[in-house]
Design an enzyme around this catalytic site. Structure first.
Site, PDB file in Angstrom:
ATOM      1  N   HIS A  13       1.661  -1.606   4.024  1.00  0.00           N
ATOM      2  CA  HIS A  13       2.269  -2.741   4.735  1.00  0.00           C
ATOM      3  C   HIS A  13       2.505  -2.445   6.213  1.00  0.00           C
ATOM      4  O   HIS A  13       3.224  -3.204   6.886  1.00  0.00           O
ATOM      5  CB  HIS A  13       3.584  -3.177   4.088  1.00  0.00           C
ATOM      6  CG  HIS A  13       3.433  -3.753   2.719  1.00  0.00           C
ATOM      7  ND1 HIS A  13       4.391  -4.565   2.127  1.00  0.00           N
ATOM      8  CD2 HIS A  13       2.439  -3.646   1.800  1.00  0.00           C
ATOM      9  CE1 HIS A  13       3.994  -4.919   0.924  1.00  0.00           C
ATOM     10  NE2 HIS A  13       2.808  -4.359   0.696  1.00  0.00           N
ATOM     11  N   HIS A  17       0.367  -3.587  -7.917  1.00  0.00           N
ATOM     12  CA  HIS A  17       1.363  -4.594  -8.301  1.00  0.00           C
ATOM     13  C   HIS A  17       0.755  -5.837  -8.934  1.00  0.00           C
ATOM     14  O   HIS A  17       1.492  -6.778  -9.260  1.00  0.00           O
ATOM     15  CB  HIS A  17       2.201  -5.004  -7.080  1.00  0.00           C
ATOM     16  CG  HIS A  17       3.209  -3.977  -6.673  1.00  0.00           C
ATOM     17  ND1 HIS A  17       4.264  -3.618  -7.483  1.00  0.00           N
ATOM     18  CD2 HIS A  17       3.325  -3.233  -5.539  1.00  0.00           C
ATOM     19  CE1 HIS A  17       4.991  -2.692  -6.870  1.00  0.00           C
ATOM     20  NE2 HIS A  17       4.432  -2.437  -5.691  1.00  0.00           N
ATOM     21  N   ASP A  20      -1.684  -7.393   2.973  1.00  0.00           N
ATOM     22  CA  ASP A  20      -0.800  -7.740   1.848  1.00  0.00           C
ATOM     23  C   ASP A  20       0.144  -8.910   2.153  1.00  0.00           C
ATOM     24  O   ASP A  20       1.037  -8.800   2.992  1.00  0.00           O
ATOM     25  CB  ASP A  20       0.051  -6.540   1.459  1.00  0.00           C
ATOM     26  CG  ASP A  20      -0.781  -5.341   1.038  1.00  0.00           C
ATOM     27  OD1 ASP A  20      -1.684  -4.953   1.781  1.00  0.00           O
ATOM     28  OD2 ASP A  20      -0.492  -4.770  -0.036  1.00  0.00           O
ATOM     29  N   HIS A  66      -6.818   0.327  -1.675  1.00  0.00           N
ATOM     30  CA  HIS A  66      -5.371   0.181  -1.802  1.00  0.00           C
ATOM     31  C   HIS A  66      -4.786   1.563  -2.073  1.00  0.00           C
ATOM     32  O   HIS A  66      -4.761   2.028  -3.219  1.00  0.00           O
ATOM     33  CB  HIS A  66      -5.071  -0.783  -2.952  1.00  0.00           C
ATOM     34  CG  HIS A  66      -3.699  -1.358  -2.917  1.00  0.00           C
ATOM     35  ND1 HIS A  66      -3.318  -2.350  -2.036  1.00  0.00           N
ATOM     36  CD2 HIS A  66      -2.588  -1.094  -3.668  1.00  0.00           C
ATOM     37  CE1 HIS A  66      -2.062  -2.669  -2.236  1.00  0.00           C
ATOM     38  NE2 HIS A  66      -1.584  -1.915  -3.220  1.00  0.00           N
TER      39      HIS A  66
END
Length: 262
Positions: free
Chosen positions: A180, A70, A10, A153
Protein backbone atom coordinates in the site's frame (compact mmCIF):
# COMPACT_ATOMS: atom_id res chain seq x y z
CA UNK A 1 -0.05 3.59 -31.02
CA UNK A 2 0.95 1.47 -28.01
CA UNK A 3 -1.51 -0.56 -25.99
CA UNK A 4 -1.96 1.49 -22.82
CA UNK A 5 -2.68 -0.41 -19.60
CA UNK A 6 -3.76 1.44 -16.46
CA UNK A 7 -3.15 -0.56 -13.29
CA UNK A 8 -4.69 0.74 -10.07
CA UNK A 9 -3.01 -0.08 -6.75
CA UNK A 10 -4.89 -1.83 -3.94
CA UNK A 11 -8.38 -0.31 -3.61
CA UNK A 12 -9.17 0.06 0.10
CA UNK A 13 -12.81 0.20 1.12
CA UNK A 14 -15.45 2.78 0.22
CA UNK A 15 -12.99 5.71 0.01
CA UNK A 16 -11.01 3.78 -2.60
CA UNK A 17 -14.17 3.03 -4.57
CA UNK A 18 -15.12 6.72 -4.39
CA UNK A 19 -11.73 7.64 -5.83
CA UNK A 20 -12.33 5.30 -8.76
CA UNK A 21 -15.79 6.76 -9.35
CA UNK A 22 -14.41 10.29 -9.40
CA UNK A 23 -11.15 9.94 -11.32
CA UNK A 24 -11.12 6.81 -13.48
CA UNK A 25 -12.81 8.21 -16.59
CA UNK A 26 -10.51 11.25 -16.54
CA UNK A 27 -7.47 8.99 -16.39
CA UNK A 28 -8.76 6.81 -19.22
CA UNK A 29 -9.21 9.88 -21.40
CA UNK A 30 -5.91 11.49 -20.40
CA UNK A 31 -3.76 8.44 -21.10
CA UNK A 32 -5.91 6.92 -23.86
CA UNK A 33 -6.19 3.77 -21.78
CA UNK A 34 -7.06 0.54 -23.55
CA UNK A 35 -7.38 -1.68 -20.48
CA UNK A 36 -8.06 -0.91 -16.80
CA UNK A 37 -6.83 -3.47 -14.27
CA UNK A 38 -7.14 -2.98 -10.50
CA UNK A 39 -6.10 -4.90 -7.43
CA UNK A 40 -9.43 -5.39 -5.65
CA UNK A 41 -8.58 -7.61 -2.69
CA UNK A 42 -9.30 -4.83 -0.14
CA UNK A 43 -12.21 -3.15 -1.92
CA UNK A 44 -14.94 -4.39 0.45
CA UNK A 45 -14.58 -2.82 3.87
CA UNK A 46 -10.79 -2.90 3.62
CA UNK A 47 -10.58 -6.69 3.53
CA UNK A 48 -11.75 -8.84 0.63
CA UNK A 49 -13.97 -8.40 -2.41
CA UNK A 50 -17.71 -9.02 -2.64
CA UNK A 51 -20.03 -9.47 -5.59
CA UNK A 52 -21.58 -6.05 -4.94
CA UNK A 53 -18.31 -4.14 -4.62
CA UNK A 54 -16.96 -5.80 -7.75
CA UNK A 55 -20.15 -4.91 -9.63
CA UNK A 56 -19.86 -1.30 -8.46
CA UNK A 57 -16.26 -1.01 -9.65
CA UNK A 58 -17.03 -2.66 -12.99
CA UNK A 59 -19.73 0.01 -13.47
CA UNK A 60 -17.13 2.73 -12.78
CA UNK A 61 -14.92 1.36 -15.55
CA UNK A 62 -12.60 -1.21 -14.01
CA UNK A 63 -12.34 -4.06 -16.53
CA UNK A 64 -10.34 -6.70 -14.69
CA UNK A 65 -9.31 -7.51 -11.10
CA UNK A 66 -6.16 -8.96 -9.64
CA UNK A 67 -6.00 -9.83 -5.94
CA UNK A 68 -3.86 -11.37 -3.21
CA UNK A 69 -3.95 -12.94 0.22
CA UNK A 70 -7.10 -11.05 1.33
CA UNK A 71 -9.25 -12.25 -1.55
CA UNK A 72 -10.61 -14.99 0.74
CA UNK A 73 -11.74 -12.65 3.54
CA UNK A 74 -15.41 -12.34 2.54
CA UNK A 75 -17.69 -15.36 2.78
CA UNK A 76 -19.00 -15.14 -0.77
CA UNK A 77 -15.49 -15.04 -2.27
CA UNK A 78 -15.19 -18.79 -2.82
CA UNK A 79 -18.34 -18.93 -4.91
CA UNK A 80 -17.68 -15.67 -6.75
CA UNK A 81 -14.08 -16.46 -7.67
CA UNK A 82 -15.10 -19.71 -9.36
CA UNK A 83 -17.48 -17.99 -11.81
CA UNK A 84 -16.11 -14.47 -12.37
CA UNK A 85 -13.81 -14.60 -15.39
CA UNK A 86 -12.70 -10.97 -14.87
CA UNK A 87 -10.90 -11.84 -11.64
CA UNK A 88 -7.68 -13.71 -10.87
CA UNK A 89 -6.18 -14.87 -7.58
CA UNK A 90 -2.49 -15.68 -7.11
CA UNK A 91 -1.57 -18.56 -9.42
CA UNK A 92 0.85 -20.12 -6.94
CA UNK A 93 -1.80 -21.29 -4.49
CA UNK A 94 -1.89 -25.10 -4.19
CA UNK A 95 -3.60 -27.23 -6.84
CA UNK A 96 -7.34 -27.40 -6.32
CA UNK A 97 -7.67 -23.83 -5.05
CA UNK A 98 -10.83 -22.19 -6.46
CA UNK A 99 -10.48 -19.61 -9.19
CA UNK A 100 -7.91 -18.89 -11.86
CA UNK A 101 -4.39 -17.56 -11.50
CA UNK A 102 -4.12 -16.09 -14.98
CA UNK A 103 -6.41 -15.12 -17.83
CA UNK A 104 -6.47 -13.49 -21.25
CA UNK A 105 -8.63 -10.39 -21.63
CA UNK A 106 -9.38 -8.38 -24.78
CA UNK A 107 -9.22 -4.60 -24.99
CA UNK A 108 -12.05 -2.69 -26.66
CA UNK A 109 -9.91 -2.75 -29.79
CA UNK A 110 -9.64 -6.52 -29.70
CA UNK A 111 -6.04 -6.78 -28.49
CA UNK A 112 -5.38 -9.75 -26.22
CA UNK A 113 -3.61 -9.10 -22.90
CA UNK A 114 -2.50 -11.86 -20.56
CA UNK A 115 -2.89 -11.11 -16.85
CA UNK A 116 -0.98 -13.13 -14.26
CA UNK A 117 -1.32 -12.82 -10.48
CA UNK A 118 1.38 -14.14 -8.13
CA UNK A 119 1.91 -13.96 -4.36
CA UNK A 120 5.24 -13.65 -2.61
CA UNK A 121 6.54 -15.99 0.08
CA UNK A 122 8.90 -13.75 2.09
CA UNK A 123 7.08 -12.62 5.29
CA UNK A 124 3.88 -14.12 3.85
CA UNK A 125 2.22 -17.51 3.41
CA UNK A 126 4.48 -20.29 2.21
CA UNK A 127 2.93 -21.03 -1.17
CA UNK A 128 4.22 -22.67 -4.33
CA UNK A 129 7.26 -20.94 -5.83
CA UNK A 130 6.13 -17.75 -7.63
CA UNK A 131 9.17 -17.88 -9.94
CA UNK A 132 8.52 -21.41 -11.19
CA UNK A 133 4.78 -20.74 -11.34
CA UNK A 134 5.51 -17.70 -13.51
CA UNK A 135 7.50 -19.91 -15.90
CA UNK A 136 4.58 -22.25 -16.57
CA UNK A 137 1.86 -19.59 -16.58
CA UNK A 138 3.71 -17.29 -18.97
CA UNK A 139 4.41 -20.19 -21.31
CA UNK A 140 0.67 -20.86 -21.37
CA UNK A 141 -0.28 -17.21 -21.91
CA UNK A 142 2.31 -16.82 -24.69
CA UNK A 143 0.27 -19.24 -26.79
CA UNK A 144 -2.32 -16.46 -27.15
CA UNK A 145 -0.50 -13.15 -26.70
CA UNK A 146 2.89 -11.53 -26.22
CA UNK A 147 1.42 -8.81 -23.97
CA UNK A 148 1.60 -10.10 -20.41
CA UNK A 149 0.92 -8.07 -17.27
CA UNK A 150 2.05 -9.47 -13.90
CA UNK A 151 0.74 -8.31 -10.50
CA UNK A 152 3.19 -9.61 -7.89
CA UNK A 153 1.46 -9.33 -4.52
CA UNK A 154 4.40 -9.48 -2.14
CA UNK A 155 5.90 -7.93 0.98
CA UNK A 156 9.65 -7.93 0.39
CA UNK A 157 11.15 -5.47 -2.07
CA UNK A 158 13.99 -7.91 -2.72
CA UNK A 159 11.60 -10.65 -3.81
CA UNK A 160 9.73 -8.25 -6.09
CA UNK A 161 12.91 -6.90 -7.65
CA UNK A 162 14.23 -10.41 -8.21
CA UNK A 163 11.05 -11.46 -10.02
CA UNK A 164 11.22 -8.36 -12.18
CA UNK A 165 14.71 -9.28 -13.36
CA UNK A 166 13.75 -12.95 -13.69
CA UNK A 167 10.88 -12.11 -16.04
CA UNK A 168 12.65 -9.34 -17.96
CA UNK A 169 11.91 -9.86 -21.63
CA UNK A 170 9.17 -12.41 -20.96
CA UNK A 171 6.56 -10.17 -19.33
CA UNK A 172 5.48 -6.76 -20.57
CA UNK A 173 5.18 -5.50 -16.99
CA UNK A 174 5.88 -6.72 -13.47
CA UNK A 175 4.13 -4.45 -10.97
CA UNK A 176 4.14 -5.04 -7.22
CA UNK A 177 1.23 -4.69 -4.81
CA UNK A 178 0.42 -5.46 -1.14
CA UNK A 179 2.40 -2.86 0.88
CA UNK A 180 0.00 0.00 0.00
CA UNK A 181 3.03 2.32 -0.29
CA UNK A 182 3.88 3.53 -3.79
CA UNK A 183 7.56 3.28 -4.67
CA UNK A 184 9.49 5.61 -6.98
CA UNK A 185 11.59 3.07 -8.86
CA UNK A 186 9.59 2.78 -12.09
CA UNK A 187 11.75 1.80 -15.07
CA UNK A 188 11.92 -0.33 -18.16
CA UNK A 189 14.39 -3.17 -17.70
CA UNK A 190 16.94 -3.90 -20.46
CA UNK A 191 14.94 -6.62 -22.24
CA UNK A 192 11.73 -4.58 -22.29
CA UNK A 193 9.81 -5.29 -19.07
CA UNK A 194 8.23 -2.33 -17.25
CA UNK A 195 8.87 -2.62 -13.50
CA UNK A 196 7.61 -0.92 -10.32
CA UNK A 197 8.13 -2.37 -6.85
CA UNK A 198 4.71 -1.24 -5.59
CA UNK A 199 1.85 0.58 -7.30
CA UNK A 200 0.59 1.91 -3.97
CA UNK A 201 -2.93 2.27 -2.60
CA UNK A 202 -6.20 3.83 -3.66
CA UNK A 203 -7.95 4.98 -0.52
CA UNK A 204 -7.54 7.26 2.51
CA UNK A 205 -3.99 8.43 3.20
CA UNK A 206 -4.76 10.01 6.59
CA UNK A 207 -4.29 6.49 7.86
CA UNK A 208 -1.94 3.58 8.40
CA UNK A 209 -2.04 1.92 4.96
CA UNK A 210 -5.74 2.64 4.61
CA UNK A 211 -7.11 2.02 8.11
CA UNK A 212 -7.75 4.47 10.96
CA UNK A 213 -4.45 5.41 12.61
CA UNK A 214 -5.55 4.77 16.19
CA UNK A 215 -6.05 1.01 15.98
CA UNK A 216 -2.69 0.06 14.42
CA UNK A 217 -0.84 2.42 16.76
CA UNK A 218 -2.60 0.82 19.75
CA UNK A 219 -1.72 -2.64 18.46
CA UNK A 220 1.95 -1.70 18.07
CA UNK A 221 1.98 -0.27 21.58
CA UNK A 222 0.19 -3.14 23.33
CA UNK A 223 0.73 -6.14 21.02
CA UNK A 224 -2.95 -6.98 21.55
CA UNK A 225 -5.46 -7.71 18.75
CA UNK A 226 -7.33 -4.70 17.45
CA UNK A 227 -10.26 -4.31 15.06
CA UNK A 228 -9.26 -2.17 12.10
CA UNK A 229 -11.65 0.27 10.43
CA UNK A 230 -11.19 1.92 7.04
CA UNK A 231 -10.03 5.54 7.23
CA UNK A 232 -11.92 8.27 5.36
CA UNK A 233 -9.73 11.36 4.92
CA UNK A 234 -7.16 12.47 2.32
CA UNK A 235 -8.32 10.15 -0.46
CA UNK A 236 -5.86 9.44 -3.27
CA UNK A 237 -5.63 7.20 -6.29
CA UNK A 238 -2.33 5.40 -6.87
CA UNK A 239 -1.43 3.41 -9.94
CA UNK A 240 0.71 3.16 -13.02
CA UNK A 241 0.24 3.45 -16.78
CA UNK A 242 2.27 1.20 -19.07
CA UNK A 243 2.48 1.58 -22.83
CA UNK A 244 3.22 -1.70 -24.64
CA UNK A 245 4.21 -2.42 -28.23
CA UNK A 246 1.47 -4.69 -29.55
CA UNK A 247 3.73 -6.47 -32.02
CA UNK A 248 6.52 -7.38 -29.58
CA UNK A 249 4.96 -7.24 -26.12
CA UNK A 250 7.82 -4.97 -24.99
CA UNK A 251 7.09 -2.01 -22.74
CA UNK A 252 7.65 1.40 -24.29
CA UNK A 253 6.66 3.69 -21.41
CA UNK A 254 5.86 3.57 -17.71
CA UNK A 255 4.42 6.41 -15.62
CA UNK A 256 3.29 6.43 -12.00
CA UNK A 257 -0.10 7.92 -11.08
CA UNK A 258 -0.73 9.64 -7.74
CA UNK A 259 -3.87 11.80 -7.67
CA UNK A 260 -5.49 13.60 -4.73
CA UNK A 261 -9.25 12.92 -4.78
CA UNK A 262 -10.41 15.11 -1.89
Amino acid sequence: MPVNILFIGDIVGKPGRQAIARELHRLVDRYRVDLVIANGENAAGGFGLTVETAKELFEYGVQFFTSGNHIWDKKDALEYITREQRLVRPANYPPGTPGQGSAVVRTAGGVKVGVLNLEGRVFMNYLECPFRTADSEIEKLKQETDIIFVDFHAEATSEKTALGWYLDGRASAVIGTHTHVQTADERILPAGTAYLTDAGMTGAFDSVIGVRKEEPIEKFLTQRPSKFEVAKKDIRLNGVVIGVDESTGKALTIERVNIACG
